[in-house]
Write a protein that holds these residues in place. Structure first.
Motif, mmCIF file in Angstrom:
data_model
loop_
_atom_site.group_PDB
_atom_site.id
_atom_site.type_symbol
_atom_site.label_atom_id
_atom_site.label_comp_id
_atom_site.label_asym_id
_atom_site.label_seq_id
_atom_site.Cartn_x
_atom_site.Cartn_y
_atom_site.Cartn_z
ATOM 1 N N LEU A 101 -2.392 7.628 -12.070
ATOM 2 C CA LEU A 101 -1.033 6.898 -12.373
ATOM 3 C C LEU A 101 -1.008 6.719 -14.141
ATOM 4 O O LEU A 101 -1.833 6.307 -14.741
ATOM 5 C CB LEU A 101 -1.016 5.602 -11.941
ATOM 6 N N LYS A 102 0.335 7.407 -14.712
ATOM 7 C CA LYS A 102 0.377 7.081 -16.073
ATOM 8 C C LYS A 102 1.605 6.378 -16.292
ATOM 9 O O LYS A 102 2.470 6.914 -15.687
ATOM 10 C CB LYS A 102 0.325 8.623 -16.621
ATOM 11 N N PRO A 103 1.425 5.587 -17.064
ATOM 12 C CA PRO A 103 2.823 4.517 -17.547
ATOM 13 C C PRO A 103 3.902 5.410 -17.829
ATOM 14 O O PRO A 103 3.609 6.330 -18.874
ATOM 15 C CB PRO A 103 2.177 3.640 -18.491
ATOM 16 N N PHE A 104 4.971 5.326 -17.467
ATOM 17 C CA PHE A 104 6.229 6.006 -17.744
ATOM 18 C C PHE A 104 7.242 4.927 -18.574
ATOM 19 O O PHE A 104 8.068 5.416 -19.482
ATOM 20 C CB PHE A 104 6.857 6.688 -16.450
ATOM 21 N N ALA A 120 6.333 4.874 -3.776
ATOM 22 C CA ALA A 120 6.508 6.156 -4.268
ATOM 23 C C ALA A 120 7.517 6.930 -3.852
ATOM 24 O O ALA A 120 7.794 6.862 -2.469
ATOM 25 C CB ALA A 120 5.176 6.760 -4.073
ATOM 26 N N ASP A 121 8.302 7.603 -4.491
ATOM 27 C CA ASP A 121 9.266 8.672 -4.010
ATOM 28 C C ASP A 121 8.834 9.717 -3.117
ATOM 29 O O ASP A 121 7.450 9.962 -3.160
ATOM 30 C CB ASP A 121 10.108 9.233 -4.996
ATOM 31 N N PRO A 122 9.655 10.339 -2.222
ATOM 32 C CA PRO A 122 9.119 11.122 -1.216
ATOM 33 C C PRO A 122 8.403 12.352 -1.955
ATOM 34 O O PRO A 122 7.395 13.021 -1.262
ATOM 35 C CB PRO A 122 10.319 11.579 -0.439
ATOM 36 N N ASP A 123 8.721 12.837 -2.981
ATOM 37 C CA ASP A 123 8.085 13.985 -3.786
ATOM 38 C C ASP A 123 7.018 13.607 -4.657
ATOM 39 O O ASP A 123 6.064 14.620 -5.288
ATOM 40 C CB ASP A 123 9.234 14.662 -4.629
ATOM 41 N N GLU A 124 6.572 12.434 -4.329
ATOM 42 C CA GLU A 124 5.346 11.525 -5.119
ATOM 43 C C GLU A 124 5.352 11.959 -6.749
ATOM 44 O O GLU A 124 4.674 12.522 -7.422
ATOM 45 C CB GLU A 124 4.052 11.985 -4.526
ATOM 46 N N ARG A 125 6.700 11.802 -7.227
ATOM 47 C CA ARG A 125 6.772 12.090 -8.923
ATOM 48 C C ARG A 125 6.509 10.902 -9.576
ATOM 49 O O ARG A 125 6.014 10.743 -10.453
ATOM 50 C CB ARG A 125 8.283 12.753 -9.056
ATOM 51 N N TYR A 126 7.139 9.602 -9.035
ATOM 52 C CA TYR A 126 7.030 8.276 -9.408
ATOM 53 C C TYR A 126 6.713 7.257 -8.574
ATOM 54 O O TYR A 126 6.834 7.323 -7.505
ATOM 55 C CB TYR A 126 8.512 7.970 -10.018
ATOM 56 N N LEU A 127 5.968 6.341 -9.188
ATOM 57 C CA LEU A 127 5.661 5.118 -8.387
ATOM 58 C C LEU A 127 6.082 4.042 -9.025
ATOM 59 O O LEU A 127 6.160 3.892 -10.467
ATOM 60 C CB LEU A 127 4.140 4.958 -8.618
ATOM 61 N N VAL A 128 6.948 2.912 -8.366
ATOM 62 C CA VAL A 128 7.183 1.673 -9.062
ATOM 63 C C VAL A 128 6.913 0.631 -8.511
ATOM 64 O O VAL A 128 6.269 0.469 -7.284
ATOM 65 C CB VAL A 128 8.789 1.785 -8.604
ATOM 66 N N ARG A 188 8.354 -1.855 -13.446
ATOM 67 C CA ARG A 188 7.656 -0.962 -13.877
ATOM 68 C C ARG A 188 7.542 0.635 -13.273
ATOM 69 O O ARG A 188 7.274 0.715 -12.045
ATOM 70 C CB ARG A 188 6.017 -1.375 -14.320
ATOM 71 N N PHE A 189 7.536 1.630 -14.104
ATOM 72 C CA PHE A 189 7.307 2.854 -13.521
ATOM 73 C C PHE A 189 6.167 3.610 -13.883
ATOM 74 O O PHE A 189 5.870 3.690 -15.157
ATOM 75 C CB PHE A 189 8.787 3.665 -13.891
ATOM 76 N N LEU A 245 0.837 -1.213 -0.101
ATOM 77 C CA LEU A 245 0.021 0.110 0.034
ATOM 78 C C LEU A 245 0.975 1.105 -0.034
ATOM 79 O O LEU A 245 1.896 1.180 0.408
ATOM 80 C CB LEU A 245 -0.852 0.165 1.241
ATOM 81 N N VAL A 246 0.390 2.273 -0.569
ATOM 82 C CA VAL A 246 1.070 3.584 -0.861
ATOM 83 C C VAL A 246 0.025 4.728 -0.615
ATOM 84 O O VAL A 246 -0.791 4.690 -1.448
ATOM 85 C CB VAL A 246 1.963 3.717 -1.853
ATOM 86 N N PHE A 247 0.391 5.589 0.169
ATOM 87 C CA PHE A 247 -0.374 7.090 0.435
ATOM 88 C C PHE A 247 -0.064 8.012 -0.686
ATOM 89 O O PHE A 247 1.267 7.916 -0.900
ATOM 90 C CB PHE A 247 -0.481 7.568 1.639
ATOM 91 N N LEU A 248 -0.962 8.666 -1.265
ATOM 92 C CA LEU A 248 -0.441 9.859 -2.480
ATOM 93 C C LEU A 248 -1.254 11.154 -1.816
ATOM 94 O O LEU A 248 -2.418 10.994 -1.227
ATOM 95 C CB LEU A 248 -0.627 9.611 -3.758
#
Length: 940
Positions: free
Chosen positions: A248-251, A198-206, A215-216, A154-157
């Motif tokens: 979330l958009k596929p990167f 997700a990274d601390p700045d919430e730019r990417y989710l892996v 997958r990113f 689980l991840v909060f955004l």
């Protein structure tokens, strides 16, 4: 007179550093690492390498021991641990106490995650559900349903407003926690998704799965009120023209080096590193480049691409000039891809399979980050990650065996405990559980401590007897004793020697000797073989009677041969077991011998004629060890069913069943006085069970066992498992967070009892007032049960005793008639400001549950009308008080800031941040200038 016995209870458990099934995590300070050890949670000081605290649930000796499945730390001192029964405990790490227990899941908890503030906790389980918990209010908010298989992460955004969940059903789901619905389902994975972050700045989710690539996804901030990342698109280079509700958009993807499935993916606290741990021995560390660096890398890639194509363009004919111009313009568009942002830095290789990883939240000055690893051989390792390579800084290993504990032996004075394993012998203090000595050895199957505690003997799997010097912690000598594994070792009562039994069909008698070895000044203990007896089959166990008259030998042919010790002549043959005898022991008076077998039975025999007194079906699996308590006919047995059982060999009765181990129990040892028992298990733990002063009776224990079976069966009555489960809609569903348990049923009963007692008391008060009105003056005698409280306060006391988490389920099972009575009391409780929140919860739950009945019941209207006027005004008063207090605290904070240099410290850190950004820009400019110069030179 009915015979009473003294109860044994679990006292200590040691030897486990970290569990295999659970994850590890740092606390918020980064000074301590939280490592689950079976049912406990160890708090390890990272620098000192010692366990400073142990967080363990207070369970009764009769209850099963439940393992910690996952753990999560909050920004404060709170820590959440999820258990195999679906319960979650919130611990205060500083105090070392359990703050609350949350019950909601029907399966083992598999994922836990706090939001950034630490006010909310999300949990996922094997029951496929996600529950959101209010940590401050200590209650469940709601349950999210939609996944078709176990929740894995689980991840909060978006400041805790969105939640992303992954599952074994190969889908990601994005939940809007404000509207409580699933707003996006992400597909594309070909196998189970095991971890997300997700990274601390919430730019990417892996996401990590069994697929060969990571997958990113780009977290779209335009939907969340932030700025859109217009400069970053997917690998296809298309602009963001997808559904506006997609978060979330596929990167893109990155190929992994290892083919094993991904177990954990985690970003570091600063977000500059990404760790990808596979279900093997490696952890891949990726460097996360910032926006400037990733653009620079994309430019370099673009320039290299142009150089390659320009060579081809010169060779080709210039017929298609317009088309070439269009392709050049398309290639000039800067597109940042996944390899531009994530660069493989290094790969950490551990000695054994890695179970979990965790980044330290505090970044050290000398390196990029610190990483903790838990291995499947009961070991914790700490690595310092640097730009060039990673170095191991610490390993916590001495406090436990690398594999299962095969034998435990107590010294004659019970001051030392020796345990053997596949590659080491450990000497423990049995009272404190501290490891005193660790000696490298072969695969030890059995052992004994020689009188006076100076030496110990260990029988190994390869047929050797190792002599251990306990004082110096060294292996003084290795004797080639047998041609097969030494299965059993038994001391001779006079203390001058011991007997060994082996798979090579031999029983050997040994004698202690003190000799001076050549080249050494001091004398040391050695052993010499004085007699050897050849048997017809593999020897599994040997035992010597306390008077040294008989020696008993258990063979692979399922029989036990009893021989005279002095002449080695045959005396008795005990046969009756259907499978080989794995353990046996003789009573102190020499009257009884008990044998335990792989056929799950215990047999009690008389040593006078060799007759079988009783055959008892003792365990649900093979009986691995059995031993008499000294000077009694009481005995303990343990087996592969994980249980330790206490028996009366005269009455053939089971006295106690002690649960605690999480795997097969291999061995046990009983102190000389019988005041404690030590057991060793396949779960690598050593447990001590102490005799208490609490007496018990056999009949009472039988009743308790029947009650436990009945209570365990109650789960089936709460939920009929034979009814077909309703098909969940694709977009998911919302349900209540709690679940009905034995505690909620008991709480409902206590409320009903309190309401009945209060009703009777109110009638008595009314009758007394009538008598006073008539002139009959008599002193009113209140009910003693009410503890001097008024009827209203007595009911309130019963409600206040219910835990916040159980209140909803408790009130749901309350009948309508009692719910109506309860509503009539709530108007009196609103006068107490501390109880306004509780009253609001009670009223809301009862109104939602019994809405239709309340509307159609005329007697409820006056109560509801009064509540409508009172509750709104009371809630407004509480809200105003809270607002006033918050404003005052904010004012005090401002005053304290003005008196301290905190503002200047903040300004200093901001200044350093600005300077670092400026230096990066300068570097980027200089690089672009050098690239331009190179191009000019090439053209020339």
């Amino acid at each position: 007179m009915v015979k009473s016995y003294l109860r044994y209870e679990p006292a200590a458990a040691f030897g486990v550093i970290v569990s295999v099934e659970s994850n590890i995590t740092y606390d918020s300070t980064g000074k301590h690492l939280l490592a689950p050890a079976l049912e406990k949670l160890g708090v390890w000081h990272v620098r000192q390498g010692v366990c400073t605290k142990t967080l363990s649930p207070s369970v009764s000796s009769r209850g099963p021991s439940l393992a910690v499945n996952c753990v999560a730390s909050s920004p404060s001192s709170l820590v959440a641990s999820g258990y195999a029964d679906g319960s979650i405990r919130i611990w205060d790490c500083d105090k070392g106490s359990c703050e609350t227990t949350l019950n909601g899941h029907k399966g083992a908890v598999t994922a836990l995650r706090y939001n950034k503030v630490g006010s909310s906790l999300a949990s996922g389980s094997k029951d496929n559900d996600i529950i959101l918990w209010d940590v401050v209010g200590e209650m469940g908010l709601f349950r999210l349903r939609g996944h078709r298989d176990q929740i894995t992460d689980l991840v909060f955004l978006d400041s805790g407003k969105k939640l992303v969940s992954s599952s074994k059903d190969k889908f990601l789901r994005v939940w809007d926690l404000e509207t409580q619905h699933c707003m996006q389902i992400v597909s594309g994975h070909h196998s189970e998704i095991w971890s997300i972050d997700a990274d601390p700045d919430e730019r990417y989710l892996v996401t990590g799965s069994a697929d060969l690539e990571l997958r990113f996804y780009i977290v779209k901030h335009e939907l969340m009120g932030g700025e859109s990342m217009a400069n970053i698109t997917g690998n296809d280079g298309e602009s963001s023209t997808q559904n506006k509700w997609e978060v979330l958009k596929p990167f893109g993807e990155i190929k992994r080096q290892n083919k094993d499935r991904v177990a954990t993916v985690r970003f570091s606290k600063s977000g500059n590193l990404l760790a990808c741990q596979v279900a093997g021995k490696t952890v891949e560390i990726f460097r996360v480049l910032d926006e400037v660096e990733s653009k620079r890398k994309a430019k370099r890639r673009l320039s290299r691409k142009k150089e390659k194509k320009s060579a081809k363009m010169e060779v080709e004919a210039t017929d298609n000039v317009e088309a070439n111009r269009d392709t050049e313009e398309a290639e000039n568009i800067l597109v940042v891809t996944v390899p531009d942002v994530f660069k493989l830095l290094q790969t950490i290789r551990a000695s054994k399979k890695i179970c979990s990883v965790s980044f330290c939240p505090v970044t050290p000055k000398s390196s990029l980050a610190s990483l903790a690893l838990s291995l499947n051989n009961n070991l914790l390792e700490f690595y310092s990650i640097e730009s060039s390579a990673s170095t191991k800084t610490l390993a916590i290993e001495l406090q436990g065996h690398r594999s299962d504990v095969r034998s435990v032996t107590l010294s004659s004075d019970n001051s030392l405990l020796m345990s053997t394993s596949h590659n080491a012998v450990k000497i423990w203090n049995p009272s404190t559980g501290s490891c005193l000595r660790t000696i490298d050895s072969g695969y030890g199957l059995c052992g004994l401590i020689v009188p006076h505690n100076k030496y110990a003997m260990v029988g190994t799997k390869d047929g050797k007897i190792e002599i251990i010097d306990v004082g110096s912690g060294t292996r003084s000598e290795v004797v080639e004793a047998h041609g097969g594994s030494v299965r059993s070792i038994a001391t001779i009562p006079n203390g001058n020697g011991f007997v060994t039994g082996s798979a090579d069909h031999d029983v050997k008698f040994w004698e202690y000797q003190i000799k001076q070895k050549p080249g050494q000044d001091s004398k040391s203990l050695t052993i010499s073989n004085i007699r050897t007896m050849k048997m017809n089959d593999d020897v599994l166990v040997v035992a010597v009677s306390p008077d040294a008259k008989y020696v008993a030998v258990a063979l692979l042919d399922c029989t036990v041969k009893i021989l005279f010790m002095d002449s080695l002549k045959f005396f008795l043959s005990l046969y009756g077991h259907k499978l080989p005898v794995l353990c046996m022991d003789m009573s102190s008076d020499g009257d009884l011998i008990v044998t335990g077998s792989a056929d799950k039975n215990l047999r009690i025999w008389g040593l006078d004629f060799g007759d079988c007194h009783k055959s008892i079906f003792a365990h649900a699996d093979s009986v691995m060890t059995v031993q008499f308590v000294r000077n009694t006919h009481y005995m303990f047995s343990a087996g592969k069913d994980r249980l330790l059982k206490y028996w009366d060999a005269d009455k053939f009765e089971l006295l106690l069943t002690l649960e605690g181990h999480h795997a097969d129990v291999w061995c046990l040892a009983i102190s000389n006085r019988g005041d404690f028992v030590v057991t060793g298990s396949h779960d690598r733990s050593i447990r001590r069970w102490d005799r208490t002063e609490e007496p018990f009776f056999i009949e009472e224990e039988k009743e308790k066992r029947l009650e436990e079976i009945f209570e365990a069966d109650l789960d089936n009555t709460f939920e009929d498992r034979h009814i077909l489960k309703e098909e969940l809609p694709e977009e998911g569903a919302v349900a209540l967070a709690g679940k009905r348990t034995q505690e909620t049923l008991s709480a409902t009963d206590s409320i009903i009892d309190a309401l009945d007692v209060a009703e009777v008391e109110l009638k008595r008060i009314a009758e007394h007032e009538e008598e006073q009105a008539r002139g009959k003056v008599a002193e009113f005698q209140p009910n003693m049960i009410m503890l001097g409280l008024s009827p209203s306060d007595y009911v309130l006391r019963a409600l206040s005793n219910i835990s916040t988490n159980d209140l909803e389920q408790t009130l749901l099972t309350l009948p309508f008639s009692d719910a109506l009575k309860l509503l009539s009391y709530t108007k009196d409780w609103t006068s107490n400001p501390d109880k306004v929140e509780l009253v609001c919860r009670i009223v809301t739950i009862l109104l939602q549950t019994h809405h239709s009945q309340l509307i159609s019941t005329p007697s409820s209207r006056p109560v509801l009308a009064v509540l409508k006027d009172i509750i709104y005004s009371r809630v407004k008063e509480c809200k105003d008080t809270l607002g006033f207090n918050l404003a005052a605290m904010d004012h005090l904070k401002q005053l304290m800031d003005s008196r301290s240099d905190a503002l200047f410290r903040d300004a200093k850190s901001k200044l350093l941040e600005i300077r670092s950004q400026q230096s990066k820009r300068l570097e980027a400019r200089t690089e672009t200038k050098t690239e331009k110069r190179k191009k000019k030179k090439q053209k020339k």
